[in-house]
Design an enzyme around this catalytic site. Structure first.
Site, PDB file in Angstrom:
ATOM      1  N   MET A 334       5.381   0.548   2.985  1.00  0.00           N
ATOM      2  CA  MET A 334       6.781   0.484   2.593  1.00  0.00           C
ATOM      3  C   MET A 334       7.574   1.634   3.197  1.00  0.00           C
ATOM      4  SD  MET A 334       9.025  -1.291   1.010  1.00  0.00           S
ATOM      5  CE  MET A 334       8.106  -2.381  -0.077  1.00  0.00           C
ATOM      6  N   ASP A 353       4.508  12.773   4.230  1.00  0.00           N
ATOM      7  CA  ASP A 353       3.377  12.416   3.371  1.00  0.00           C
ATOM      8  C   ASP A 353       2.549  13.675   3.148  1.00  0.00           C
ATOM      9  OD1 ASP A 353       1.126  10.951   2.094  1.00  0.00           O
ATOM     10  OD2 ASP A 353       2.190   9.196   2.846  1.00  0.00           O
ATOM     11  N   VAL A 418       6.560   6.370  -2.956  1.00  0.00           N
ATOM     12  CA  VAL A 418       5.148   6.655  -3.250  1.00  0.00           C
ATOM     13  C   VAL A 418       4.639   5.662  -4.291  1.00  0.00           C
ATOM     14  CG1 VAL A 418       5.450   9.089  -2.656  1.00  0.00           C
ATOM     15  CG2 VAL A 418       5.725   8.373  -5.036  1.00  0.00           C
ATOM     16  N   GLU A 420       3.481   3.500  -7.517  1.00  0.00           N
ATOM     17  CA  GLU A 420       4.259   3.076  -8.687  1.00  0.00           C
ATOM     18  C   GLU A 420       3.680   3.721  -9.944  1.00  0.00           C
ATOM     19  OE1 GLU A 420       7.599   0.438  -9.707  1.00  0.00           O
ATOM     20  OE2 GLU A 420       6.911   1.607  -8.025  1.00  0.00           O
ATOM     21  N   LYS A 425       5.715  10.090  -9.212  1.00  0.00           N
ATOM     22  CA  LYS A 425       7.109  10.087  -8.761  1.00  0.00           C
ATOM     23  C   LYS A 425       7.860  11.312  -9.282  1.00  0.00           C
ATOM     24  CE  LYS A 425       7.549   5.060  -8.193  1.00  0.00           C
ATOM     25  NZ  LYS A 425       7.879   5.036  -6.754  1.00  0.00           N
ATOM     26  N   SER A 447       9.891  -0.474  -7.870  1.00  0.00           N
ATOM     27  CA  SER A 447      10.207  -1.878  -8.109  1.00  0.00           C
ATOM     28  C   SER A 447      10.259  -2.213  -9.597  1.00  0.00           C
ATOM     29  CB  SER A 447       9.166  -2.773  -7.422  1.00  0.00           C
ATOM     30  OG  SER A 447       7.873  -2.480  -7.903  1.00  0.00           O
ATOM     31  N   HIS A 468      15.545  -0.510  -3.863  1.00  0.00           N
ATOM     32  CA  HIS A 468      14.303  -1.287  -3.849  1.00  0.00           C
ATOM     33  C   HIS A 468      14.299  -2.189  -2.618  1.00  0.00           C
ATOM     34  CE1 HIS A 468      11.786  -4.736  -5.779  1.00  0.00           C
ATOM     35  NE2 HIS A 468      11.063  -4.006  -4.945  1.00  0.00           N
TER      36      HIS A 468
END
Length: 729
Positions: A334, A353, A418, A420, A425, A447, A468
């Site tokens: 993503m 990252d 990153v 879910e 987060k 999401s 999103h």
């Protein structure tokens, strides 16, 4: 050069030079020319003037804009739908245009279309009614008949002139696919007669008029026959009609009537004299116009999408933002996708990252994707390919891989992408904010997790928003923009401007668990899993979805997004102590069992389907035989329509609940479901589907479906809307 009553025309200029008239179409206050009642009236006056004046040899029709005419006014067509036109009334909607085109082509005077730019729909139909067609030798000057994409057929003679001009077998792909033709394609097919440099169009048109003082259309010449014949006895009839009917029914599942209507109009019309053929075309157009499918397609995919692309939800009186540099945290599929589309849009990207190696791999993946796209677009060496290769290198140069958050210090916007997981987060948010400049916007690609919950520890919650994206980012056109209670209007405006820079379509959603698209998506896959647990054949579940024109079956798409992700989402909902309807109770046991057995979906090689061991996408996936032992198929199976209804109605009902809770508007809900989730486009989206069914009938059917669970029970609010016949549109 002289002008004839120029002041009486508001949409065109009429001038005469060397006894040749020139009509330059130029609709005021519009970026492109489209057919409007005023334009038709002006064209009628101009053409009648030209025909009546014996001193005028002929006429050139061109445009003062960069394109010629790009079709009809879809907003006007939508208004005609609102007025409830019946099929017999709709069949006569374009009588005036057709009569004008016939008067022009049978006048005995030469009319030449000098197509300086794109001619689409009615624009190409006007050109086809001219005796000669010159097209600008510019790759952007495309021609085509895209009406099938809005559930209609060309109603200005397109289904009759084109087959008579180039033959049925060549005309049908143009009519049935609706794809525009590049100039070289149009010339090769015979749709246009000549390509010309833009600055020579008018002079070449004048030369042709002088050389052809009394032309006639081929179909108006005695003894004319359609090239390569027409009707059942034509050599190509099996390919053109029989095979096409079979293929179209397979592709459309009979949910889209326009392609078959086009076939019928061509088949019947080409057996008749031209003027009778126009009546056949009008009859089929009227039938399509009276069908809700065309209305739904026009409203959602063109009118509503057009408004969303123009940022109808953007707060007023806020200066336009131009995002020059963004940060993307998380170099997975993503994050890499977001970085790619931003770089393609000429935006600099810092891709971060945990280590440099991960970000370098992500950049290599982006390069591979760009190379594949380049090879597909330019299969042979050419100047265009060389330029595209340089553009690709420039795109890659805009992406800066890093493991250092300090690199975010000059970013206008940073997107977190990153895992879910709220704790992860929150940690990432804290690191980002240490280096963010004061006016930068911080967005999450979550999401399902409410944005407000992610912003609780933020120093500037007013500058936090949800963005999103959908996978694969480079292909999916939608972005769900999630507004938390403390998100400022300036932040929303900035986010919408950014989405527009990416050339994607935004919908605006108010903050809540799972927002809109994830909530609707989960209702779809959960219903599929629930039916599987009930003993409904997995093949029946998947085929019912495909026959309803869902983009992919619920079990197959669950495999794509992975069952371990679904498990994490459920666990997070439990941890957040959400209401029972958000805990996905009817799907929880299936998700848990599939995770326990390691059947996580495509990424593990096994989910509801089994996948090739080598990960190849060329080999077919197959429904897993193991499902038969996990969920034995019941001896009595429901009707396919019952299964389809459960998949359609649960999403439509959940969408209505979102509108009731003021999470989203009906137009954004329909757009989000169609563009982001693959909801059947013939419905126009879940709220349009309710209106198409009729809200009273929809509520009644939902009440019947409560036999499968109280999740189908309509709310008091929806029942009251049904009783008062309060539609969503």
């Amino acid at each position: 050069m002289t002008s004839l009553s120029a002041s009486s025309f508001t949409t065109l200029n009429l001038t005469i030079a060397d006894d040749i008239a020139q009509i330059d179409i130029d609709l005021p206050e519009r970026s492109v020319n489209i057919f409007t009642p005023v334009l038709v009236a002006d064209l009628e006056d101009a053409i009648n003037t030209i025909i009546a004046d014996d001193s005028i040899k002929g006429a050139i029709i061109s445009s003062n804009k960069s394109s010629f005419i790009v079709g009809a006014d879809l907003k006007d067509l939508l208004q005609q739908y609102k007025e409830g036109r019946q099929a017999f009334e709709a069949a006569r909607l374009f009588d005036k245009e057709n009569q004008l085109f016939r008067r022009m082509e049978t006048s005995g005077k030469p009319f030449v279309a000098a197509l300086n730019g794109s001619a689409l729909g009615g624009g190409l139909e006007l050109a086809l009614a001219c005796h000669y067609r010159l097209l600008s030798d510019n790759p952007k000057a495309v021609v085509g008949l895209p009406e099938v994409t809005v559930g209609l057929l060309p109603a200005g003679g397109g289904t009759q002139r084109l087959p008579r001009l180039i033959g049925i077998e060549h005309a049908l792909p143009v009519l049935l696919e609706g794809k525009p033709l590049k100039p070289t394609q149009a010339l090769a097919l015979g749709v246009v007669d000549e390509l010309a440099a833009p600055d020579t169009l008018i002079s070449k048109a004048s030369d042709w008029i002088n050389a052809n003082p009394s032309p006639a259309q081929p179909w108006d010449v005695k003894g004319f026959s359609v090239p390569n014949s027409a009707g059942a006895m034509a050599e190509h009839a099996g390919r053109s009609f029989n095979a096409n009917v079979i293929n179209l029914r397979k592709q459309t599942q009979d949910n889209y009537p326009a392609p078959v209507a086009i076939l019928s109009a061509v088949y019947e019309g080409t057996l008749l004299p031209f003027d009778l053929a126009l009546d056949i075309e009008a009859k089929y157009f009227g039938q399509l116009f009276a069908d809700p499918v065309a209305r739904n397609l026009i409203r959602t995919q063109f009118v509503n999408k057009g408004q969303a692309d123009k940022l109808m939800n953007r707060p007023a009186n806020i200066d336009k933002f131009t995002i020059k540099k963004i940060g993307v945290i998380g170099a997975g599929m993503m994050g890499a996708g977001i970085a790619q589309v931003a770089a393609v849009a000429d935006i600099s990207v810092v891709l971060i990252d945990s280590n440099q190696e991960t970000t370098q791999r992500a950049k290599a993946l982006i390069q591979t994707k760009l190379k594949k796209g380049l090879a597909k677009k330019h299969p042979i060496q050419s100047t265009a390919k060389d330029k595209a290769d340089k553009d690709m290198q420039a795109t890659l140069a805009r992406i800066q891989p890093s493991a250092d958050y300090q690199a975010l210090s000059d970013c206008d916007l940073v997107i977190e992408a990153v895992f879910e997981d709220r704790d992860i987060k929150a940690e990432v948010f804290a690191q980002i904010e240490e280096h963010l400049k004061p006016d930068a916007v911080l967005a999450s690609n979550t999401s399902t997790l409410p944005i407000a919950s992610l912003a609780t520890t933020s120093k500037q919650p007013n500058q936090i928003i949800g963005l999103h994206f959908f996978s694969p980012v480079e292909r999916m056109p939608l972005v769900e923009v999630i507004v938390a209670p403390k998100t400022s209007k300036v932040t929303l405006a900035c986010a919408l401007d950014f989405v527009q820079q990416l050339r994607k379509t935004p919908i605006v959603v108010n903050d809540s668990p799972s927002f809109f698209t994830s909530r609707i998506f989960c209702s779809y896959i959960d219903e599929g899993m629930a039916m599987l647990a009930e003993g409904i054949s997995p093949a029946l579940i998947e085929n019912a979805a495909i026959q309803t024109s869902f983009a992919i079956g619920p079990l197959a798409v669950t495999d794509e997004v992975s069952l371990d992700l679904q498990q994490r989402v459920v666990e997070q909902a439990i941890a957040d102590d959400l209401a029972s309807e958000r805990l996905r109770l009817h799907a929880q046991p299936i998700i848990k069992l599939m995770n326990k057995r390691g059947r996580l979906g495509r990424k593990s090689g096994a989910g509801f389907y089994d996948y090739p061991a080598d990960g190849s996408t060329k080999q077919p996936k197959r429904l897993a035989p193991e499902l038969a032992s996990l969920y034995p198929v019941a001896s009595n199976q429901p009707d396919v329509q019952d299964v389809a209804d459960r998949l359609l109605y649960i999403q439509a009902l959940e969408s209505a609940r979102c509108v009731e809770a003021d999470i989203i508007s009906p137009s954004d809900a329909d757009l989000g479901a169609v563009l982001g989730l693959g909801f059947p486009t013939w419905t126009g989206g879940p709220l349009s589907f309710i209106d198409t069914i009729g809200i009273e009938d929809f509520v009644a059917r939902c009440q019947q479906l409560t036999q499968y669970g109280q999740r189908f029970a309509p709310s008091k609010w929806l029942i009251e809307r049904a009783q008062s016949q309060q539609h969503f549109y």
